[in-house]
Design a protein around this motif. Structure first.
Motif, PDB file in Angstrom:
ATOM      1  N   UNK A   1      49.105  39.032  29.130  1.00  0.00           N
ATOM      2  CA  UNK A   1      49.681  40.368  29.269  1.00  0.00           C
ATOM      3  C   UNK A   1      48.710  41.446  28.817  1.00  0.00           C
ATOM      4  N   UNK A   2      47.831  41.120  27.874  1.00  0.00           N
ATOM      5  CA  UNK A   2      46.935  42.154  27.365  1.00  0.00           C
ATOM      6  C   UNK A   2      45.768  42.445  28.291  1.00  0.00           C
ATOM      7  N   UNK A   3      45.672  41.711  29.425  1.00  0.00           N
ATOM      8  CA  UNK A   3      44.704  42.101  30.442  1.00  0.00           C
ATOM      9  C   UNK A   3      44.952  43.544  30.860  1.00  0.00           C
ATOM     10  N   UNK A   4      46.194  43.973  30.793  1.00  0.00           N
ATOM     11  CA  UNK A   4      46.517  45.344  31.160  1.00  0.00           C
ATOM     12  C   UNK A   4      46.233  46.341  30.071  1.00  0.00           C
TER      13      UNK A   4
ATOM     14  N   UNK B   1      25.207  62.758  30.533  1.00  0.00           N
ATOM     15  CA  UNK B   1      24.770  61.539  31.214  1.00  0.00           C
ATOM     16  C   UNK B   1      25.951  60.833  31.876  1.00  0.00           C
ATOM     17  N   UNK B   2      26.333  61.244  33.086  1.00  0.00           N
ATOM     18  CA  UNK B   2      27.440  60.570  33.770  1.00  0.00           C
ATOM     19  C   UNK B   2      26.949  59.362  34.568  1.00  0.00           C
ATOM     20  N   UNK B   3      27.780  58.342  34.653  1.00  0.00           N
ATOM     21  CA  UNK B   3      27.519  57.179  35.510  1.00  0.00           C
ATOM     22  C   UNK B   3      28.168  57.387  36.868  1.00  0.00           C
ATOM     23  N   UNK B   4      27.463  56.979  37.929  1.00  0.00           N
ATOM     24  CA  UNK B   4      28.053  56.910  39.255  1.00  0.00           C
ATOM     25  C   UNK B   4      28.798  55.591  39.443  1.00  0.00           C
ATOM     26  N   UNK B   5      28.248  54.527  38.876  1.00  0.00           N
ATOM     27  CA  UNK B   5      28.818  53.194  39.038  1.00  0.00           C
ATOM     28  C   UNK B   5      29.837  52.908  37.942  1.00  0.00           C
ATOM     29  N   UNK B   6      30.499  51.758  38.055  1.00  0.00           N
ATOM     30  CA  UNK B   6      31.548  51.372  37.118  1.00  0.00           C
ATOM     31  C   UNK B   6      30.985  50.465  36.032  1.00  0.00           C
ATOM     32  N   UNK B   7      31.280  50.785  34.779  1.00  0.00           N
ATOM     33  CA  UNK B   7      30.919  49.904  33.674  1.00  0.00           C
ATOM     34  C   UNK B   7      31.818  48.668  33.655  1.00  0.00           C
ATOM     35  N   UNK B   8      33.043  48.832  34.125  1.00  0.00           N
ATOM     36  CA  UNK B   8      34.009  47.730  34.093  1.00  0.00           C
ATOM     37  C   UNK B   8      34.921  47.847  35.307  1.00  0.00           C
ATOM     38  N   UNK B   9      35.190  46.708  35.936  1.00  0.00           N
ATOM     39  CA  UNK B   9      36.080  46.710  37.095  1.00  0.00           C
ATOM     40  C   UNK B   9      36.989  45.493  37.040  1.00  0.00           C
ATOM     41  N   UNK B  10      38.278  45.733  37.228  1.00  0.00           N
ATOM     42  CA  UNK B  10      39.282  44.672  37.180  1.00  0.00           C
ATOM     43  C   UNK B  10      40.272  44.904  38.310  1.00  0.00           C
ATOM     44  N   UNK B  11      40.371  43.985  39.270  1.00  0.00           N
ATOM     45  CA  UNK B  11      41.355  44.171  40.344  1.00  0.00           C
ATOM     46  C   UNK B  11      42.773  43.988  39.818  1.00  0.00           C
TER      47      UNK B  11
ATOM     48  N   UNK C   1      55.237  40.887  36.230  1.00  0.00           N
ATOM     49  CA  UNK C   1      54.814  42.225  36.599  1.00  0.00           C
ATOM     50  C   UNK C   1      53.441  42.153  37.255  1.00  0.00           C
ATOM     51  N   UNK C   2      53.010  43.241  37.839  1.00  0.00           N
ATOM     52  CA  UNK C   2      51.675  43.351  38.437  1.00  0.00           C
ATOM     53  C   UNK C   2      50.849  44.313  37.608  1.00  0.00           C
ATOM     54  N   UNK C   3      49.707  43.839  37.137  1.00  0.00           N
ATOM     55  CA  UNK C   3      48.806  44.693  36.377  1.00  0.00           C
ATOM     56  C   UNK C   3      47.943  45.496  37.335  1.00  0.00           C
ATOM     57  N   UNK C   4      47.878  46.778  37.118  1.00  0.00           N
ATOM     58  CA  UNK C   4      47.150  47.653  38.023  1.00  0.00           C
ATOM     59  C   UNK C   4      45.649  47.419  37.943  1.00  0.00           C
TER      60      UNK C   4
END
Length: 252
Positions: free
Chosen positions: A151-154, A200-210, A224-227
């Motif tokens: 559950x804490x993946x969310x 210093x902004x990033x264009x890419x993602x530091x972390x991505x989780x489907x 439930x569905x985690x976003x």
């Protein structure tokens, strides 16, 4: 692709320097205010630090120069909840600050342009492109929360997570740009001081989780569905340091 672009620009910069009248070598560092947005939910800033080694061409006509720099930068965000209501009674629970740290090694390439002089000092602006590699994180500290039905993946990000043959989590390679301004002032003919401020902004993602389906909530037993989660870095840095002139003289 962006790594190749940085290497190409770096090769050009080194070639440019070899044609000039010398170069500046610098060491600098300072404070970082790191921020992240977690899918439209703002976390608190994380106060950190950075340290940078740099090389810069001698300004053409005292105005324009190119630079390259390699540095260590602490990025991330924090959750500060000093008092949190206990749902089982009327008391409050005191929570320590939770820090989400990403320790990144950055290569930056760019240019400086002198705007004006103030006494013997030069006021300038700078801009450039940047590539980052994430050396390590502290996310392992929060993996103990994952033992309860995921559950804490969310709630907390992970270094690496496996689900139905998918691997997602921290992205090791990132890219972005830097922009800012500063002031350099002479201590002697060969030594100058530096004070800079950069965004210093990033264009890419530091972390991505489907998104993750069918995650059971251990409190009520419902699924439930985690976003989907996308985390991107933005830092503000105040830097001080010194640079040293390596002068090239041509003798006939």
């Amino acid at each position: 692709m962006y790594i190749r672009l940085l290497l190409l620009l770096g090769s050009f910069l080194l070639s440019y320097q070899s044609w000039g009248q010398g170069s500046f070598y610098g060491v600098k560092g300072g404070l970082t205010m790191a921020t992240q947005q977690w899918n439209a939910f703002e976390r608190d800033p994380l106060v950190g630090y950075h340290a940078i080694l740099s090389v810069e061409s001698v300004p053409a006509e005292g105005q324009f120069s190119l630079f390259a720099q390699m540095g260590y930068h602490l990025k991330g965000s924090a959750i500060r909840r000093s008092l949190f209501g206990n749902p089982f009674n009327a008391s409050f629970v005191d929570f320590p600050t939770q820090r989400f740290e990403f320790h990144n090694l950055s290569l930056s390439l760019g240019a400086k342009q002198v705007i004006t002089k103030v006494g013997n000092s030069n006021v300038y602006y700078l801009f450039g492109v940047r590539g980052d590699y994430t050396l390590t994180t502290n996310l392992d500290e929060y993996e103990r929360f994952t033992q309860v039905n995921q559950i804490s993946v969310g709630i907390y990000p992970f270094n690496v997570y496996f689900s139905e043959n998918q691997i997602f989590g921290v992205r090791r390679f990132n890219y972005g740009f830097l922009a800012g301004g500063g002031l350099n002032f002479p201590f002697s003919e060969y030594v100058e001081g530096i004070v800079e401020f950069t965004v210093n902004p990033d264009f890419s993602l530091q972390y991505q989780q489907p998104s993750i389906d069918n995650v059971r909530n251990p409190i009520n037993g419902q699924t439930t569905t985690l976003q989907e989660r996308k985390i991107r870095n933005l830092t503000f840095e105040i830097t001080v340091g010194a640079r040293f002139l390596r002068k090239v003289e041509y003798i006939d």
